[in-house]
Design an enzyme around this catalytic site. Structure first.
Site, short mmCIF file in Angstrom:
data_model
loop_
_atom_site.label_atom_id
_atom_site.label_comp_id
_atom_site.label_asym_id
_atom_site.label_seq_id
_atom_site.Cartn_x
_atom_site.Cartn_y
_atom_site.Cartn_z
N ASP A 41 3.24 1.37 -8.46
CA ASP A 41 3.12 1.05 -6.97
C ASP A 41 2.34 -0.21 -6.51
O ASP A 41 1.68 -0.60 -7.25
CB ASP A 41 2.63 2.27 -6.24
CG ASP A 41 1.12 2.55 -6.57
OD1 ASP A 41 0.21 1.79 -6.12
OD2 ASP A 41 0.58 3.18 -7.53
N GLU A 69 -5.01 9.98 2.06
CA GLU A 69 -6.32 9.75 1.30
C GLU A 69 -7.33 9.56 2.02
O GLU A 69 -7.54 9.42 3.26
CB GLU A 69 -6.02 8.96 -0.01
CG GLU A 69 -5.73 7.70 0.59
CD GLU A 69 -5.64 6.71 -0.74
OE1 GLU A 69 -6.64 6.49 -1.18
OE2 GLU A 69 -4.45 6.06 -1.07
N ASP A 81 1.12 8.63 1.61
CA ASP A 81 -0.03 8.51 1.27
C ASP A 81 -1.15 8.87 2.22
O ASP A 81 -1.53 8.30 3.34
CB ASP A 81 -0.24 7.18 1.03
CG ASP A 81 -1.69 6.61 0.27
OD1 ASP A 81 -2.28 7.84 0.05
OD2 ASP A 81 -1.83 5.29 0.13
#
Length: 863
Positions: free
Chosen positions: A160, A252, A250
């Site tokens: 990534d 987090e 994403d």
């Protein structure tokens, strides 16, 4: 970010000790520190972090879904909407410019490994910044060595990247190290786009990898649905091309201290609601649920061990171990494992939990039929739409453009790749849409749910190719995409002057035009005129009474414009105008000579004012005229257009028969400011003169007028006419009176003046043209002996001197003798009497110095 958060981290030493004694790697190079430890216990949070109060729910955007055209999926980069700008401060947090934010997957874990705090940057982060993208190929390791001995968990590997890797990533080297898929950061929040996304996304595909896009969530900055729309607009779409991986969320550790604690100052219920909002919008826009990237410790802490997303694919982050460890609550296994941030070529490496064939299936979503794809989007929408009622059918596909639908008691949910899933509730709007062919008709698929509560309790719904409006008074009518709808919306749609549509758009009228009727008017369109409003009122009534677009006016070329003189209004058309005032009503001023003159005369602001009638043609010699408040305009092919203003001249002209009378059409405008503040106007057959003293009189074309003008007209001795020309006199003669005399005309004498004075008085006393004198043969001549004057007539002369006055010398022997003796210059001088005849055989006339007597026997003798 460069601001360092300082805090007392209780238990950090114990945590780091546990990390450092983690399991030994099975190869010579040990894996990185096990930031997510084996038992899944989260790292201790800084004790100074202020959590949001329990029960505070994050706001959820309930706005309409973004409009995504079919071509937009799976385009990599879309232009962001103009209204995507976000408030600079949310939930009391300080603002950050987008360029100050650029987080990447696993950044929080990497920071914990180095600094013990996910919000304290690593030293390497400052070196990773490549704003120009010119040094984007990472070294094989943090030390920059070319070593190739990296531990991997085996299987199908991937990478990534974000803008930290720069524009030019060494994708071939990543391929050689075993990477078969890649995730590229596309967006963050609703205001940051990776500037290298297109190059990175295209580069990974060119190397042969499966690729997908990921979005770094900032849940307390804007709603989940808003960030989902932004993501899709800027590369986060999906297509079943066999190479595109599903969108990745994403979510987090919060990397920005200014945005709150590690959970973004959000409660677990707020966080779960935000993720659900994001997921629901992604399903509506793309037909796929997003894969979720997270760490077990963060998930369990910040979502409160939520199990709501176990049906989403999972991308788990855990470094420094040989297994992905315990799953976050809600999952039993991962789909992708990010196992290191310090691998070769590119730091972040991942493992697909399966073989290459299963990755291909995952990308293609071949285990998910078209019905299932639509069902996912429909299900996500229905979960928050109780108004639909119970399910009546399954998901039915095979509609135009690959669309699907599902029926419910109170309506239907329609899905297409271009619009996503949209509710179509039972009611007038849906019935009208179905009657118009539903998705196969002029409107296509619905783009947004029905919205009610607009003007007059009405509703509307947007479709791919237009809108449907409904009100109790108007019913449900289509406003299809095009120039008429554009003009309608620009005019305020139902809130504007037109109100709701009352009929569908009708085309095929003159010149390929179209029109649509509304509660208070119409909009007409043609290729030449564009779309223009014809609003209800006197002007539109006059326009339609005249035949609308089929009349000489043609199509409107402007809207109705008011605020004119006397509160008037007008509207322009292809071939003229309609003007309105409360005094005159609405009247057409059609293109042509009359309108040109009217406009050059300042139209309603000039002397003529507003039209008071329509232009009327078919007059003498194919002429036309139009009446106005202040007069008329006449036109003929010979004279063109000329004004006759309201005045005595116009009154006299019309009394004389106007264009049908002796004067014919006006040849010029009325001219004032002549002698005695008089005015005149010329016509084909003469003139009309006016003064306060004389009034308005005609001077018609002919011998009398010619003589009058040769004598200086009103500026001459005669002055203004005081009567019209009168004919039918003796021997077919005519005369006209003037302030200073008369003009008499006969076929034998022509036109001669008899000016005011003793001679004219004597002439008229004798009976004028009916007397023995007959018609004048010459003008009055003065400058004779002793200041005298004379004028000759058919039957004699009239001589005048100050001493004798005016005396007639009639045609005959006495006058002959008098003239032979020298007339006034001879021995006799001026006559002192008129000739008198006592019998038919004796006549006498006296002079200053003698008398002349005539008998048949003696002839003329002087005594």
């Amino acid at each position: 970010m460069t601001t360092r958060r300082t805090s007392t981290l209780a238990g950090v030493a114990v945590l780091l000790t546990a990390i450092l004694i983690g399991p030994v790697a099975p190869v010579s190079v040990a894996p990185a520190l096990a930031i997510e430890n084996i038992d899944g216990a989260p790292p201790a949070a800084p004790t100074t972090v202020a959590e949001a109060p329990a029960g505070d729910e994050a706001p959820v955007d309930d706005g309409k879904a973004a409009e995504v055209e079919p071509s937009a999926l799976p385009k990599d980069v879309l232009e962001p909407a103009a209204d995507e700008a976000e408030e600079t401060e949310q939930q009391g947090l300080s603002a950050m410019a987008p360029e100050e934010r650029n987080a990447s997957m696993g950044q929080g874990l990497a920071r914990i490994a180095e600094t013990g705090d996910p919000q304290v940057p690593r030293a390497a982060e400052s070196r990773d910044s490549r704003p120009d993208g010119t040094e984007g190929v990472e070294s094989p390791s943090d030390e920059g060595s070319a070593a190739t001995n990296y531990w991997t968990p085996g299987g199908v590997l991937g990478v990534d990247v974000s803008s930290h890797q720069g524009r030019f990533v060494d994708w071939p080297s990543a391929w050689r190290y075993g990477s078969r898929f890649a995730y590229v950061k596309a967006t963050e929040n609703n205001d940051y786009v990776n500037p290298y996304f297109s190059d990175q996304y295209a580069g990974s595909a060119a190397s042969g990898m499966y690729r997908g896009a990921y979005h770094f969530a900032l849940p307390n900055m804007s709603s989940g649905s808003e960030q989902a729309k932004f993501f899709v607009r800027n590369g986060g779409g999906w297509s079943a091309d066999g190479k595109t991986l599903p969108p990745l969320l994403d979510v987090e550790f919060n990397p920005y201290p200014s945005l709150g604690n590690t959970c973004y100052n959000m409660t677990p219920s707020q966080m779960v609601a935000w993720i659900a909002d994001f997921s629901r919008e992604m399903q509506v826009l793309t037909g796929r649920k997003p894969m979720i990237y997270t760490a077990a410790s963060w998930w369990n802490q910040c979502t409160g061990n939520s199990t709501a997303f176990g049906d989403h694919a999972l991308h788990i982050a855990r470094y420094g171990t040989t297994t992905p460890g315990t799953m976050p609550t809600g999952w039993t296994k991962q789909d992708v494992w990010q196992y290191t941030d310090s691998g070769p070529v590119i730091g972040d490496w991942n493992q697909w939990n399966g073989d290459l064939a299963s990755l291909d299936t995952f990308a293609r979503n071949t285990s998910n039929s078209p019905e299932a794809r639509a069902a996912a989007a429909i299900s996500a929408l229905v979960s928050s739409a109780p108004e639909l009622g119970a399910v009546k059918s399954g998901v039915v596909c095979g509609l135009v453009d690959g669309g699907c639908y599902q029926g419910f008691n109170n309506g239907t949910v329609i899905w297409s790749s271009g619009t996503g899933a949209v509710i179509s509730l039972n009611g007038p709007i849906r019935s009208a849409w179905v009657s118009a062919g539903a998705q196969n008709g002029v409107l296509g698929y619905p783009k947004a749910a029905q919205v009610c509560g607009i003007r007059d309790g009405g509703c509307y719904q947007s479709f791919q190719k237009g809108e449907m409006f409904w009100s109790e008074a108007s019913g449900a009518e289509i406003s299809k995409a095009g120039a008429i709808r554009t003009a309608y919306r620009a005019a305020g749609a139902e809130n504007g002057a037109l109100g709701f549509p009352v009929a569908a758009e009708i085309c095929g009228i003159r010149d390929g035009g179209c029109y649509q009727s509304f509660q208070r008017g119409e909009i007409l369109w043609s290729p030449a005129s564009g779309a223009q409003i014809s609003k209800a009122g006197p002007i539109r009534t006059a326009y339609r009474a005249a035949g609308a677009e089929n009349t000489i006016l043609g199509y409107p070329v402007t809207a109705e414009i008011c605020g004119l003189r006397d509160g008037g209004c007008y509207q322009a058309y292809q071939n003229g105008e309609i003007l309105y005032s409360s005094k005159t009503g609405a009247h057409i001023s059609r293109a042509g000579g009359i309108r040109d003159l009217y406009r050059s005369s300042k139209a309603e602001n000039g002397v003529l004012g507003f039209p008071d009638g329509e232009e009327t043609c078919g007059l003498k010699n194919r002429g036309c005229y139009q009446a106005f408040q202040g007069g008329e305009i006449f036109w003929s092919p010979t004279t063109g257009a000329e004004i006759t203003y309201n005045s005595p001249i116009r009154t006299t002209y019309r009394t004389a028969g106007a264009e049908n009378g002796i004067l014919g059409y006006p040849a010029n405008a009325q001219i004032c400011g002549i002698r005695d503040a008089g005015c005149y106007q010329s016509f084909q057959g003469g003139e009309i003169f006016w003064s306060t003293a004389s009034g308005a009189e005609i001077s018609r074309q002919g011998g009398i007028r010619d003589l009058y003008r040769s004598m200086g007209a009103e500026n001459g001795r005669l002055g203004f006419p005081t009567s019209a020309e009168i004919c039918g006199l003796r021997e077919g003669g005519c005369y006209q009176s003037f302030q200073g005399g008369e003009i008499l005309w006969s076929p034998s004498t022509g036109a001669k003046p008899v000016t005011t004075g003793s001679i004219r008085t004597a002439y008229r006393s004798a009976g004028a043209e009916n007397s023995s004198l007959g018609y004048p043969r010459v003008n009055e001549i003065c400058g004779l002996r002793e200041g005298g004057c004379y004028q000759s007539f058919e039957g004699g002369e009239v001589l005048w001197s100050a001493k004798t006055g005016a005396r007639i010398t009639a045609e005959g022997p006495i006058r002959t003798t008098y003239r032979q003796s020298g007339a006034e210059n001879g021995a006799l001088g001026y006559p002192t009497s008129n000739q008198t005849c006592t019998t038919s055989t004796r006549c006498t006339q006296t002079f200053q110095r003698g008398t002349l007597t005539w008998t048949p026997t003696t002839g003329v003798r002087k005594t």
